[in-house]
Design an enzyme around this catalytic site. Structure first.
Site, PDB file in Angstrom:
ATOM      1  N   ASP A   1       0.836  -1.201   0.000  1.00  0.00           N
ATOM      2  CA  ASP A   1       0.000   0.000   0.000  1.00  0.00           C
ATOM      3  C   ASP A   1       0.872   1.253   0.000  1.00  0.00           C
ATOM      4  O   ASP A   1       0.596   2.225  -0.704  1.00  0.00           O
ATOM      5  CB  ASP A   1      -0.909  -0.021   1.231  1.00  0.00           C
ATOM      6  CG  ASP A   1      -1.737   1.249   1.360  1.00  0.00           C
ATOM      7  OD1 ASP A   1      -2.661   1.436   0.555  1.00  0.00           O
ATOM      8  OD2 ASP A   1      -1.447   2.065   2.270  1.00  0.00           O
TER       9      ASP A   1
ATOM     10  N   GLU B   1      -1.860  -5.119  -4.032  1.00  0.00           N
ATOM     11  CA  GLU B   1      -0.933  -4.364  -3.176  1.00  0.00           C
ATOM     12  C   GLU B   1       0.160  -5.277  -2.625  1.00  0.00           C
ATOM     13  O   GLU B   1       1.343  -4.905  -2.593  1.00  0.00           O
ATOM     14  CB  GLU B   1      -1.697  -3.711  -2.035  1.00  0.00           C
ATOM     15  CG  GLU B   1      -2.603  -2.568  -2.478  1.00  0.00           C
ATOM     16  CD  GLU B   1      -3.315  -1.892  -1.331  1.00  0.00           C
ATOM     17  OE1 GLU B   1      -3.693  -0.718  -1.474  1.00  0.00           O
ATOM     18  OE2 GLU B   1      -3.509  -2.536  -0.270  1.00  0.00           O
TER      19      GLU B   1
END
Length: 238
Positions: free
Chosen positions: A50, A122
């Site tokens: 992320d 991610e």
């Protein structure tokens, strides 16, 4: 447990589409492992991925739109790295076929669930950084987001699907949509909502599932907006 030949093929396809072949394939497998499958899952990888994603997209926007203020750039980034976009990228990479899911998630269609797909994307960025370095992971993000960033200044940028649908219906002088919960399974963080978006007189009802009512409404509105644009295109006066 070593992946079977079908899973190995799916993992290879993901790498080819990512444009990166892993020296340590176990890192990619970890990135695509949901918590329902094993305690050694992708949640920690997702945390790192992320950060890589947000920095890279922020830098791309910063370089591409040198005259835009911080607030505008922040909104554009939020629209580019949200669950919907990441789930679309997961579909492009065929990540669903390569996921390691528990039996419950397999039976309930977890390989299609946007939240699971987005988390895996991610986590994959983190896995690349662990296998190589940050710059290599950044390059992978750039390959997947270059066109999306270039189109970030589009007409609809910054508007959520419910807003887009409402404005589109008003422009055509149609009644506003009605949203209703068709089904709720589970409670709290494990809840899943099925929501309908009903366009009434137009005879279109779209359904969508998500882990919150709000998100399910957005997904249903997105499908309804696409239908409206196709079936009732707005005529521009000359």
């Amino acid at each position: 447990m070593k992946p079977d030949s079908r899973k190995q093929q799916a993992l290879l396809q993901v790498q080819n589409k990512l444009g990166y072949i892993f020296e340590q394939p176990a890192l990619l497998e970890r990135a695509l492992t949901h918590r329902s499958f094993s305690s050694r899952n992708n949640e920690r990888f997702e945390f790192v991925g992320d950060a890589i994603l947000n920095y890279t997209v922020a830098r791309m926007l910063f370089d591409t739109f040198p005259d835009l203020p911080e607030g505008r750039l922040s909104r554009m980034r939020a629209n580019l790295v949200n669950q919907d976009v990441l789930a679309e990228i997961a579909a492009e990479l065929n990540i669903g076929d390569a996921l390691f899911l528990g039996q419950g998630e397999l039976k309930s269609g977890g390989f299609r669930r946007p939240s699971i797909l987005a988390d895996a994307v991610e986590a994959a960025f983190a896995a690349i950084s662990f296998d190589a370095d940050f710059a290599t992971a950044e390059n992978a993000v750039r390959r997947l987001f270059t066109v999306r960033v270039q189109k970030a200044e589009s007409e609809h940028q910054g508007k959520d699907p419910k807003t887009l649908l409402q404005e589109a219906l008003q422009a055509r002088r149609f009644a506003l949509p009605k949203y209703r919960i068709e089904q709720q399974v589970g409670e709290g963080n494990e809840a899943e909502f099925t929501v309908a978006c009903d366009l009434g007189e137009l005879g279109c009802i779209t359904l969508a599932k998500a882990n919150s009512r709000r998100q399910a409404e957005q997904y249903a509105a997105k499908e309804a907006f696409a239908w409206l644009e196709q079936k009732h295109p707005l005529k521009v006066k000359k």
